[in-house]
Design an enzyme around this catalytic site. Structure first.
Site, PDB file in Angstrom:
ATOM      1  N   GLY A 180       0.795  -1.227   0.000  1.00  0.00           N
ATOM      2  CA  GLY A 180       0.000   0.000   0.000  1.00  0.00           C
ATOM      3  C   GLY A 180       0.826   1.275   0.000  1.00  0.00           C
ATOM      4  O   GLY A 180       0.338   2.313   0.441  1.00  0.00           O
ATOM      5  N   SER A 181       2.037   1.218  -0.552  1.00  0.00           N
ATOM      6  CA  SER A 181       2.818   2.464  -0.574  1.00  0.00           C
ATOM      7  C   SER A 181       2.183   3.480  -1.522  1.00  0.00           C
ATOM      8  O   SER A 181       2.272   4.690  -1.295  1.00  0.00           O
ATOM      9  CB  SER A 181       4.283   2.206  -0.929  1.00  0.00           C
ATOM     10  OG  SER A 181       4.431   1.837  -2.272  1.00  0.00           O
ATOM     11  N   ASN A 182       1.517   3.012  -2.567  1.00  0.00           N
ATOM     12  CA  ASN A 182       0.800   3.954  -3.441  1.00  0.00           C
ATOM     13  C   ASN A 182      -0.429   4.532  -2.740  1.00  0.00           C
ATOM     14  O   ASN A 182      -0.748   5.704  -2.925  1.00  0.00           O
ATOM     15  CB  ASN A 182       0.400   3.284  -4.760  1.00  0.00           C
ATOM     16  CG  ASN A 182       1.545   3.293  -5.761  1.00  0.00           C
ATOM     17  OD1 ASN A 182       1.882   4.330  -6.310  1.00  0.00           O
ATOM     18  ND2 ASN A 182       2.163   2.139  -5.959  1.00  0.00           N
ATOM     19  N   LEU A 207      -4.213  -7.288  -6.767  1.00  0.00           N
ATOM     20  CA  LEU A 207      -3.777  -8.378  -7.636  1.00  0.00           C
ATOM     21  C   LEU A 207      -4.913  -9.223  -8.219  1.00  0.00           C
ATOM     22  O   LEU A 207      -4.659 -10.202  -8.904  1.00  0.00           O
ATOM     23  CB  LEU A 207      -2.803  -9.285  -6.874  1.00  0.00           C
ATOM     24  CG  LEU A 207      -1.505  -8.590  -6.422  1.00  0.00           C
ATOM     25  CD1 LEU A 207      -0.596  -9.575  -5.699  1.00  0.00           C
ATOM     26  CD2 LEU A 207      -0.784  -7.974  -7.613  1.00  0.00           C
ATOM     27  N   LEU A 236      -8.466  -9.817 -10.508  1.00  0.00           N
ATOM     28  CA  LEU A 236      -9.210  -9.271 -11.641  1.00  0.00           C
ATOM     29  C   LEU A 236     -10.532  -8.695 -11.112  1.00  0.00           C
ATOM     30  O   LEU A 236     -11.239  -9.349 -10.342  1.00  0.00           O
ATOM     31  CB  LEU A 236      -9.502 -10.386 -12.657  1.00  0.00           C
ATOM     32  CG  LEU A 236     -10.084  -9.927 -13.988  1.00  0.00           C
ATOM     33  CD1 LEU A 236      -9.062  -9.079 -14.765  1.00  0.00           C
ATOM     34  CD2 LEU A 236     -10.500 -11.128 -14.841  1.00  0.00           C
ATOM     35  N   ILE A 237     -10.838  -7.478 -11.514  1.00  0.00           N
ATOM     36  CA  ILE A 237     -12.093  -6.853 -11.084  1.00  0.00           C
ATOM     37  C   ILE A 237     -13.248  -7.481 -11.887  1.00  0.00           C
ATOM     38  O   ILE A 237     -13.207  -7.518 -13.118  1.00  0.00           O
ATOM     39  CB  ILE A 237     -12.050  -5.325 -11.327  1.00  0.00           C
ATOM     40  CG1 ILE A 237     -10.893  -4.678 -10.535  1.00  0.00           C
ATOM     41  CG2 ILE A 237     -13.382  -4.679 -10.972  1.00  0.00           C
ATOM     42  CD1 ILE A 237     -11.042  -4.709  -9.036  1.00  0.00           C
ATOM     43  N   ASN A 269      -5.892   2.105 -12.605  1.00  0.00           N
ATOM     44  CA  ASN A 269      -4.874   1.205 -12.046  1.00  0.00           C
ATOM     45  C   ASN A 269      -3.507   1.810 -12.336  1.00  0.00           C
ATOM     46  O   ASN A 269      -3.344   2.578 -13.276  1.00  0.00           O
ATOM     47  CB  ASN A 269      -4.987  -0.167 -12.708  1.00  0.00           C
ATOM     48  CG  ASN A 269      -3.960  -1.155 -12.184  1.00  0.00           C
ATOM     49  OD1 ASN A 269      -3.719  -1.228 -10.975  1.00  0.00           O
ATOM     50  ND2 ASN A 269      -3.340  -1.914 -13.075  1.00  0.00           N
ATOM     51  N   HIS A 308       0.422   0.513 -13.103  1.00  0.00           N
ATOM     52  CA  HIS A 308       1.210  -0.668 -13.457  1.00  0.00           C
ATOM     53  C   HIS A 308       2.670  -0.226 -13.566  1.00  0.00           C
ATOM     54  O   HIS A 308       2.945   0.845 -14.107  1.00  0.00           O
ATOM     55  CB  HIS A 308       0.717  -1.232 -14.796  1.00  0.00           C
ATOM     56  CG  HIS A 308       1.422  -2.485 -15.200  1.00  0.00           C
ATOM     57  ND1 HIS A 308       1.140  -3.710 -14.638  1.00  0.00           N
ATOM     58  CD2 HIS A 308       2.415  -2.700 -16.096  1.00  0.00           C
ATOM     59  CE1 HIS A 308       1.926  -4.628 -15.170  1.00  0.00           C
ATOM     60  NE2 HIS A 308       2.717  -4.042 -16.057  1.00  0.00           N
ATOM     61  N   GLU A 314       6.094   6.249  -9.453  1.00  0.00           N
ATOM     62  CA  GLU A 314       4.673   5.948  -9.228  1.00  0.00           C
ATOM     63  C   GLU A 314       4.102   6.843  -8.138  1.00  0.00           C
ATOM     64  O   GLU A 314       2.997   7.369  -8.248  1.00  0.00           O
ATOM     65  CB  GLU A 314       4.487   4.491  -8.786  1.00  0.00           C
ATOM     66  CG  GLU A 314       4.756   3.469  -9.861  1.00  0.00           C
ATOM     67  CD  GLU A 314       4.532   2.046  -9.356  1.00  0.00           C
ATOM     68  OE1 GLU A 314       3.581   1.812  -8.590  1.00  0.00           O
ATOM     69  OE2 GLU A 314       5.316   1.163  -9.730  1.00  0.00           O
TER      70      GLU A 314
HETATM   71  C1  GRF Z   1       3.220  -1.078  -7.659  1.00  0.00           C
HETATM   72  O1  GRF Z   1       4.459  -1.314  -8.286  1.00  0.00           O
HETATM   73  C2  GRF Z   1       2.140  -0.931  -8.687  1.00  0.00           C
HETATM   74  O2  GRF Z   1       2.588  -0.408  -9.909  1.00  0.00           O
HETATM   75  C3  GRF Z   1       1.669  -2.332  -8.890  1.00  0.00           C
HETATM   76  O3  GRF Z   1       1.795  -2.947  -7.643  1.00  0.00           O
HETATM   77  C4  GRF Z   1       2.759  -2.276  -6.849  1.00  0.00           C
HETATM   78  C5  GRF Z   1       2.068  -1.883  -5.597  1.00  0.00           C
HETATM   79  O4  GRF Z   1       2.929  -1.396  -4.635  1.00  0.00           O
HETATM   80  N1  GRF Z   1       0.348  -2.374  -9.438  1.00  0.00           N
HETATM   81  P1  GRF Z   1       2.348  -0.794  -3.285  1.00  0.00           P
HETATM   82  O5  GRF Z   1       1.477  -1.858  -2.640  1.00  0.00           O
HETATM   83  O6  GRF Z   1       1.540   0.432  -3.629  1.00  0.00           O
HETATM   84  O7  GRF Z   1       3.540  -0.491  -2.455  1.00  0.00           O
END
Ligand code: GRF
Length: 232
Positions: free
Chosen positions: A13-15, A91, A93-94, A108, A110, A180
């Site tokens: 969940g770093s994003n 991870l 599929l929706i 999303n 990627h 990201e």
């Molecule tokens: C990220 O690299 C994103 O591009 C991919 O999964 C990873 C998620 O990282 N879809 P985090 O859980 O947000 O740290």
């Protein structure tokens, strides 16, 4: 009333954290993260959400039919009045019914330049391993709308990140992830603002082919990435 946003995440969940931090830095944004959803009860992402005072929901998917999962997902989203969804390391599929209900309202991120290096099974280190194995000189994150297939929906924004001699999947992943964290929150903000005004959000591509209607959002991303991303 601000637009309630849901973030779906399976892992660290770093994003999600980057979206929360960016949101906190804005002056009265017309959207808020209302809900975090994970297929993994123990996901660190849910812990981050709880720490930020955001409602978190685990939504088990393994072994269930797509229809069953779709029904529960839509119930959860409707209950919270969600108007926009950001997948951040989710991870699963929706299900098609959820995609249909949130067409152009679900994005999303990627960690490679789609349409290359995407699709079923292309997640985590596998993506960066494939980039290195292909000898690509440039990689970088892609934000895209979600459709019924993994990593296939219309591209909203991409950002090039160099592949360096001596990179391994981990060094490359770390370099892409830093970008990201700068790009994705701005994409979410850009789209959520448009939706909160009742507009159909126009894609923006910070660099490359399509420099579309959103010069201001694009310039903001360029500034942030130039300031926040120093070559390692
Ligand atoms: C990220 O690299 C994103 O591009 C991919 O999964 C990873 C998620 O990282 N879809 P985090 O859980 O947000 O740290």
């Amino acid at each position: 009333m601000s637009l309630p946003v849901a973030v779906f995440a399976s892992g660290s969940g770093s994003n999600l954290q980057a979206i929360l931090d960016y949101h906190a830095s804005l002056d009265a944004p017309p959207w808020r993260v209302e809900l975090a959803v994970s297929d993994q009860e123990e996901a660190k992402a849910l812990e981050r959400a709880r720490r930020a005072g955001i409602r978190s929901r685990s939504l088990p998917v393994a072994g269930r039919s797509s229809g069953d999962v779709a029904g529960e997902t839509l119930d959860i989203l409707r209950f919270s009045g969600i108007g926009f969804i950001a997948l951040a390391g989710y991870l699963r599929l929706i299900p098609a019914d959820v995609v249909g209900a949130f067409r152009e309202r679900m994005v999303n991120i990627h960690p490679a330049l789609l349409p290359a290096f995407g699709g079923k099974g292309m997640y985590g280190m596998r993506v960066h391993e494939a980039v290195l194995a292909a000898g690509a000189r440039v990689t970088g994150p892609t934000a895209h709308f979600v459709d019924e297939e993994y990593d296939r929906g219309p591209i909203i924004a991409q950002w090039p990140v160099p592949v360096r001699a001596g990179d391994d999947p981990h060094t490359l992943a770390a370099r892409v992830l830093r970008v990201e964290h700068l790009l994705y929150p701005r994409v979410v903000d850009h789209l959520a603002r448009a939706l909160s005004r009742g507009c159909r959000p126009a894609p923006f591509s910070p660099r490359g082919t399509a420099f579309l209607a959103n010069a201001r959002a694009t310039a903001d991303v360029e500034r942030a990435i130039s300031a926040g991303f120093t070559e390692d």
